[in-house]
Scaffold this motif. Structure first.
Motif, mmCIF file in Angstrom:
data_model
loop_
_atom_site.group_PDB
_atom_site.id
_atom_site.type_symbol
_atom_site.label_atom_id
_atom_site.label_comp_id
_atom_site.label_asym_id
_atom_site.label_seq_id
_atom_site.Cartn_x
_atom_site.Cartn_y
_atom_site.Cartn_z
ATOM 1 N N PRO A 117 -2.928 -6.912 -0.896
ATOM 2 C CA PRO A 117 -2.068 -5.743 -0.648
ATOM 3 C C PRO A 117 -2.627 -4.781 0.396
ATOM 4 C CG PRO A 117 -2.169 -6.207 -3.000
ATOM 5 C CD PRO A 117 -3.177 -7.103 -2.340
ATOM 6 N N LEU A 118 -3.941 -4.750 0.564
ATOM 7 C CA LEU A 118 -4.533 -3.861 1.559
ATOM 8 C C LEU A 118 -4.105 -4.241 2.969
ATOM 9 C CD1 LEU A 118 -8.106 -3.557 0.040
ATOM 10 C CD2 LEU A 118 -6.632 -1.613 0.534
ATOM 11 N N VAL A 119 -4.085 -5.542 3.253
ATOM 12 C CA VAL A 119 -3.743 -5.979 4.612
ATOM 13 C C VAL A 119 -2.252 -6.251 4.764
ATOM 14 C CG1 VAL A 119 -6.033 -6.926 5.017
ATOM 15 C CG2 VAL A 119 -4.250 -8.409 4.123
ATOM 16 N N GLN A 120 -1.527 -6.221 3.661
ATOM 17 C CA GLN A 120 -0.079 -6.381 3.731
ATOM 18 C C GLN A 120 0.645 -5.038 3.780
ATOM 19 O OE1 GLN A 120 0.599 -8.768 0.243
ATOM 20 N NE2 GLN A 120 -0.040 -10.675 1.228
ATOM 21 N N SER A 121 -0.104 -3.955 3.640
ATOM 22 C CA SER A 121 0.488 -2.623 3.634
ATOM 23 C C SER A 121 0.979 -2.231 5.031
ATOM 24 C CB SER A 121 -0.535 -1.600 3.141
ATOM 25 O OG SER A 121 -0.051 -0.286 3.280
ATOM 26 N N SER A 122 1.994 -1.421 5.068
ATOM 27 C CA SER A 122 2.500 -0.899 6.346
ATOM 28 C C SER A 122 1.770 0.376 6.746
ATOM 29 C CB SER A 122 4.006 -0.616 6.239
ATOM 30 O OG SER A 122 4.262 0.355 5.234
ATOM 31 N N LYS A 123 0.750 0.745 5.968
ATOM 32 C CA LYS A 123 -0.032 1.945 6.254
ATOM 33 C C LYS A 123 -1.518 1.633 6.155
ATOM 34 C CE LYS A 123 3.604 4.965 4.416
ATOM 35 N NZ LYS A 123 3.969 5.981 3.401
ATOM 36 N N LEU A 146 -1.155 12.015 -2.411
ATOM 37 C CA LEU A 146 -1.610 11.638 -1.077
ATOM 38 C C LEU A 146 -3.091 11.934 -0.905
ATOM 39 C CD1 LEU A 146 1.328 13.093 1.067
ATOM 40 C CD2 LEU A 146 1.012 10.720 0.343
ATOM 41 N N ILE A 147 -3.763 11.137 -0.081
ATOM 42 C CA ILE A 147 -5.164 11.412 0.243
ATOM 43 C C ILE A 147 -5.221 12.557 1.244
ATOM 44 C CG2 ILE A 147 -7.264 10.516 1.314
ATOM 45 C CD1 ILE A 147 -6.534 7.749 0.328
ATOM 46 N N ARG A 205 -6.357 14.162 12.315
ATOM 47 C CA ARG A 205 -5.522 13.798 13.462
ATOM 48 C C ARG A 205 -4.105 13.407 13.041
ATOM 49 N NH1 ARG A 205 -9.596 9.930 17.080
ATOM 50 N NH2 ARG A 205 -11.136 11.542 17.617
ATOM 51 N N GLY A 206 -3.842 13.464 11.748
ATOM 52 C CA GLY A 206 -2.497 13.183 11.286
ATOM 53 C C GLY A 206 -2.253 11.783 10.773
ATOM 54 N N ALA A 207 -3.300 10.958 10.718
ATOM 55 C CA ALA A 207 -3.132 9.600 10.200
ATOM 56 C C ALA A 207 -2.905 9.647 8.690
ATOM 57 C CB ALA A 207 -4.360 8.757 10.519
ATOM 58 N N GLU A 208 -2.123 8.712 8.188
ATOM 59 C CA GLU A 208 -1.906 8.602 6.749
ATOM 60 C C GLU A 208 -2.712 7.427 6.215
ATOM 61 O OE1 GLU A 208 1.715 8.233 3.437
ATOM 62 O OE2 GLU A 208 2.169 8.291 5.584
ATOM 63 N N ILE A 209 -3.456 7.680 5.160
ATOM 64 C CA ILE A 209 -4.259 6.640 4.515
ATOM 65 C C ILE A 209 -3.906 6.646 3.033
ATOM 66 C CG2 ILE A 209 -6.582 5.759 4.077
ATOM 67 C CD1 ILE A 209 -7.560 7.455 6.441
ATOM 68 N N ILE A 210 -3.494 5.511 2.511
ATOM 69 C CA ILE A 210 -3.063 5.457 1.113
ATOM 70 C C ILE A 210 -4.130 4.789 0.246
ATOM 71 C CG2 ILE A 210 -0.630 5.416 1.765
ATOM 72 C CD1 ILE A 210 -0.639 2.410 1.057
ATOM 73 N N PRO A 211 -4.230 5.200 -1.029
ATOM 74 C CA PRO A 211 -5.177 4.571 -1.946
ATOM 75 C C PRO A 211 -4.537 3.368 -2.653
ATOM 76 C CG PRO A 211 -4.164 6.448 -3.019
ATOM 77 C CD PRO A 211 -3.547 6.367 -1.639
ATOM 78 N N MET A 212 -5.339 2.358 -2.900
ATOM 79 C CA MET A 212 -4.876 1.212 -3.679
ATOM 80 C C MET A 212 -5.889 0.938 -4.782
ATOM 81 S SD MET A 212 -3.027 -1.539 -1.217
ATOM 82 C CE MET A 212 -1.493 -1.100 -0.381
ATOM 83 N N GLN A 213 -5.415 0.964 -6.017
ATOM 84 C CA GLN A 213 -6.286 0.802 -7.166
ATOM 85 C C GLN A 213 -6.765 -0.645 -7.282
ATOM 86 O OE1 GLN A 213 -7.433 2.876 -9.538
ATOM 87 N NE2 GLN A 213 -6.273 4.755 -9.224
#
Length: 310
Positions: A117-123, A146-147, A205-213
């Motif tokens: 799921p980490l590399v399949q994410s769109s973010k 959100l982070i 810088r405005g990047a979005e980073i999501i957490p994955m459990q």
């Protein structure tokens, strides 16, 4: 096939695992019958990634030889980190070898969970897990799901979500640019350039980073953790080729490599014997036997053996 490049930093000395790391990097120590790096590469390949950049340093020859002989099907690059300046610096060393999306996984950590799921994410995404004492880890600060921040080993953590050592970025150029900013600023934590500081720059810088459990992770940094990890992995899968069951008594779970040699041994539970090992008249339980190790008439429990330290 994934268009990601994996970056695996494996340059460290593994001081806490001396004398076992006196002649090889920590990632080449065996757990459940295979070097730690093999467990990591299995998960990398499950993600569909075929190109891997290794950041090498300490005793690099043993790792390079192993990768070239066992993973010839992968497109691999070895980049040397001549000075140990921290994880952020190690990742930055890959800049000339990586373009496009990248997936970072630490070379001494076996992650319990599906990394796809980490590399399949769109973010952009980072693997996390709730821990009891987050002061020992890189920590994620959350707000409204959100982070909003990252901290490295904070004295007063803003959450109990720890980074587990897996990171996915859609554009490696943005990551390397953030690392450049951190390096240019001279900012360090305990004299090391931290990846978490670059992640903070990305957020600014405005990047979005999501957490994955993730379920858990095993930072194989001590003998005790390695033996515990060996137990956990052997509970999930074991292997005892039939050719070893005649002249030996083996109590599962165990992992015995096909290319090992056994004679008159009593093994198990929780014994792993790696490629090229030769054991005669040994009685072992809860024990790891590394590659090419030769043991005769050994009785032991809760021990790691290798060809140098036995």
């Amino acid at each position: 096939m994934s268009d990601y490049t994996a970056i695996i930093p494996v340059a460290g000395k593994g001081v806490r695992l001396l004398p076992y790391t006196a002649h090889c990097p920590k990632t080449m120590l065996s757990v459940a019958g295979q070097p730690i790096i093999s467990h990591i590469l299995r998960q990398v390949e499950e993600c569909g990634i075929k190109r891997v950049v290794f950041i090498v340093g300490y005793e690099k020859e043993s790792l390079i030889d192993y990768i070239r002989s066992h993973y010839a099907h992968l497109d691999v690059v070895f980049v040397e980190q001549t000075e140990q300046k921290g994880l952020g610096h190690a990742i930055y060393m890959a800049k000339s070898a990586v373009t496009g999306p990248c997936f970072i996984v630490l070379g001494d950590t076996i992650i319990d969970g599906d990394l796809r799921p980490l590399v399949q994410s769109s973010k952009n995404a980072v693997g996390v897990k709730i821990v009891e004492d987050p002061r020992r880890f890189g920590v994620v600060e959350m707000k409204d799901g959100l982070i909003v921040g990252f901290e490295e080993k904070p004295e007063q953590p803003k959450s109990n979500l720890a980074l587990i050592g897996a990171y996915s970025f859609l554009d490696s150029a943005q990551l390397f640019s953030a690392l450049e900013e951190v390096i240019a600023s001279g900012k360090t934590v305990k004299n090391e350039i931290q990846l978490t500081d670059a992640l903070s720059v990305l957020l600014q810088r405005g990047a979005e980073i999501i957490p994955m459990q993730m379920k858990d992770w095993f930072d194989c940094g001590t003998v005790e953790i390695m033996l515990k990890t060996n137990q956990i992995l052997l509970d999930r899968y074991s292997q005892v080729p039939e050719k070893f069951t005649g002249s030996n008594r083996i109590t599962p779970p165990c992992w015995i490599d096909e290319r090992a040699e056994l004679e008159g041994c009593v093994l198990g539970p929780y014994v792993s014997v790696s490629e090229g090992a030769v054991l005669k008249n040994c009685i072992l339980q809860d024990t790891i036997v590394g590659n090419d190790t030769q043991l005769t008439s050994k009785t032991a429990s809760h021990v790691i053996f290798d060809k140098y330290s036995k």
